[in-house]
Design an enzyme around this catalytic site. Structure first.
Site, PDB file in Angstrom:
ATOM      1  N   ASP A   1       0.592  -6.935   4.887  1.00 28.37           N
ATOM      2  CA  ASP A   1      -0.042  -8.244   5.070  1.00 28.37           C
ATOM      3  C   ASP A   1       0.945  -9.351   5.463  1.00 28.37           C
ATOM      4  O   ASP A   1       0.644 -10.176   6.327  1.00 28.37           O
ATOM      5  CB  ASP A   1      -0.799  -8.659   3.796  1.00 28.37           C
ATOM      6  CG  ASP A   1      -2.046  -7.818   3.575  1.00 28.37           C
ATOM      7  OD1 ASP A   1      -2.426  -7.057   4.489  1.00 28.37           O
ATOM      8  OD2 ASP A   1      -2.648  -7.904   2.484  1.00 28.37           O
TER       9      ASP A   1
ATOM     10  N   SER B   1       0.901  -9.929  -0.355  1.00 31.73           N
ATOM     11  CA  SER B   1       0.262 -11.246  -0.381  1.00 31.73           C
ATOM     12  C   SER B   1       0.912 -12.140  -1.434  1.00 31.73           C
ATOM     13  O   SER B   1       0.784 -13.362  -1.397  1.00 31.73           O
ATOM     14  CB  SER B   1      -1.234 -11.104  -0.689  1.00 31.73           C
ATOM     15  OG  SER B   1      -1.826 -10.311   0.293  1.00 31.73           O
TER      16      SER B   1
ATOM     17  N   THR C   1       0.816  -1.209   0.000  1.00 32.93           N
ATOM     18  CA  THR C   1       0.000   0.000   0.000  1.00 32.93           C
ATOM     19  C   THR C   1       0.852   1.262   0.000  1.00 32.93           C
ATOM     20  O   THR C   1       0.502   2.261  -0.643  1.00 32.93           O
ATOM     21  CB  THR C   1      -0.923  -0.004   1.241  1.00 32.93           C
ATOM     22  OG1 THR C   1      -1.777  -1.135   1.144  1.00 32.93           O
ATOM     23  CG2 THR C   1      -1.774   1.240   1.329  1.00 32.93           C
TER      24      THR C   1
HETATM   25  N1  ASP Z   1      -2.350  -5.775   0.607  1.00 30.14           N
HETATM   26  C1  ASP Z   1      -1.357  -4.817   1.017  1.00 30.14           C
HETATM   27  C2  ASP Z   1      -0.015  -5.542   1.079  1.00 30.14           C
HETATM   28  O1  ASP Z   1       0.266  -6.208   2.026  1.00 30.14           O
HETATM   29  C3  ASP Z   1      -1.709  -4.232   2.328  1.00 30.14           C
HETATM   30  C4  ASP Z   1      -0.724  -3.221   2.866  1.00 30.14           C
HETATM   31  O2  ASP Z   1       0.295  -2.933   2.318  1.00 30.14           O
HETATM   32  O3  ASP Z   1      -1.016  -2.702   3.951  1.00 30.14           O
HETATM   33  O4  ASP Z   1       0.755  -5.429   0.139  1.00 30.14           O
END
Ligand code: ASP
Length: 357
Positions: A103, A72, A26
């Site tokens: 994540d 992920s 993110t």
């Molecule tokens: N889905 C994102 C990731 O882990 C969530 C984040 O960065 O907070 O890459």
């Protein structure tokens, strides 16, 4: 100066130098005007979002992953890439900041702590809950403080925090003690069984007595072979033999994180003990990890865990699932000898667990 290249340059500047390894998540995203969807920012856009990077008293270079990924999608090949990037650039920088999705950040931080031994420089992972391009984003503070921590030295001129750590929302944690525990609040991480290494407010207050410092003078060593033949078996009331056997009889499996109840207890089904005993006799390394976040496994405290001990299950004490799983993967990549893996699994290697007798 702010550059985005792999070109090797000797450090002729008196400024501290930090290498930013941008993997994605993110923190590196911006919102697309048309669709509103989040997508990775280009390195130029990223740079423009944080002008402090250029004017900072710390010299920051950046190596972005190509492509940037959601965490992920992280797998052991990415851990190898991160560890290798740190090792390749180790002599030219005072510290490293890895920008990573939240994540699976705790898995990567844990894996890196076992893959980089004799570490004498900070490797700080951080990310954010809101993209860097959003007004209320936590990205800027997390990033700039992580850089400051990665560059910090004590009075002896040594790195203040020569560990793999996670910095998030005002708290610095030992990386292999963290767990992502909140997907909505800015405080996304916690370290349930080990105190924070530093508290960040107006000042950064380091808790030096809690920070791991290497005592040997050995050079940095990387452990880049990762064995993926591991699994997590989470017990629950009513679990059936086929479910347990499906995991324990997986072809090629070498290690199992057994997630148990309370202080390391399991249902007293005879078939369960037999399945575990049989698996241990076939050479599997099975380690008891409590499903509770806080507290330790105390095998033998109750009859229901004494039987696990008799079946040959080892104690993971107060380790996290993320740390135990990645520790197994690194040790199994390094050693084919199961007895050596078992010995090291029960030994704290870089502050990942507290052994109690
Ligand atoms: N889905 C994102 C990731 O882990 C969530 C984040 O960065 O907070 O890459």
């Amino acid at each position: 100066m702010y550059i985005c290249s792999r070109k090797k340059q000797p450090n002729t500047s008196s400024k501290m130098r930090v290498l930013l390894i941008l993997t994605g998540g993110t923190i590196s995203m911006v919102q697309e005007h048309k669709t509103g969807a989040l997508c990775p920012a280009s390195k130029e856009v990223f740079k423009a979002m944080v002008p402090e990077l250029v004017s900072s008293s710390v010299e920051v270079d950046m190596i972005p992953f190509q492509p940037l990924i959601d965490s992920s999608d992280m797998n052991p090949d990415h851990w190898v890439k991160m560890a290798q990037t740190v090792a390749d650039n180790y002599d030219r920088y005072d510290g490293f900041v890895i920008l990573h999705g939240t994540d699976t950040m705790s898995y990567s931080a844990s894996a890196l702590s076992f893959m980089l031994t004799n570490l004498r420089k900070p490797v700080v992972l951080t990310g954010s809950q809101l993209p860097i391009g959003v007004l209320r984003s936590d990205a800027r503070e997390n990033l700039l403080t992580a850089i400051e921590i990665a560059a910090a030295k004590n009075e002896q001129g040594e790195a203040m925090v020569p560990e793999v750590c996670v910095y998030f929302e005002g708290r610095l944690f030992r990386g292999n003690r963290t767990t992502k525990m909140n997907s909505e609040q800015f405080e996304a991480f916690d370290s349930y069984n080990y105190p924070t290494l530093a508290k960040v407010g107006v000042h950064i207050t380091y808790r030096e007595n809690l920070i791991h410092r290497e005592t040997t003078q050995m050079p940095l060593q990387t452990h880049l072979k990762i064995d993926r033949n591991v699994a997590v078996l989470k017990l629950f009331p009513g679990i059936t033999p086929p479910v347990v056997q499906a995991i324990l009889k997986t072809e090629g499996l070498r290690g199992v994180v057994l997630e148990t109840f309370g202080s390391g207890n399991a249902p007293s089904y005879e078939w369960l003990y037999e399945a575990l005993r049989d698996a241990v006799q076939r050479g599997l390394v099975i380690v008891n990890k409590t499903q509770c976040h806080t507290g330790t496994v105390a095998m033998g405290l109750y009859q229901v865990s004494l039987n696990l001990m008799k079946a040959g299950v080892l104690s993971g004490y107060d380790i996290t699932t993320e740390a135990l799983l990645t520790k197994m993967m690194v040790l199994m990549g390094e050693y084919s000898d199961t007895e050596e893996v078992k010995r090291l699994i029960c030994t704290p290697l870089c502050g990942e667990m507290t052994v109690v007798n």
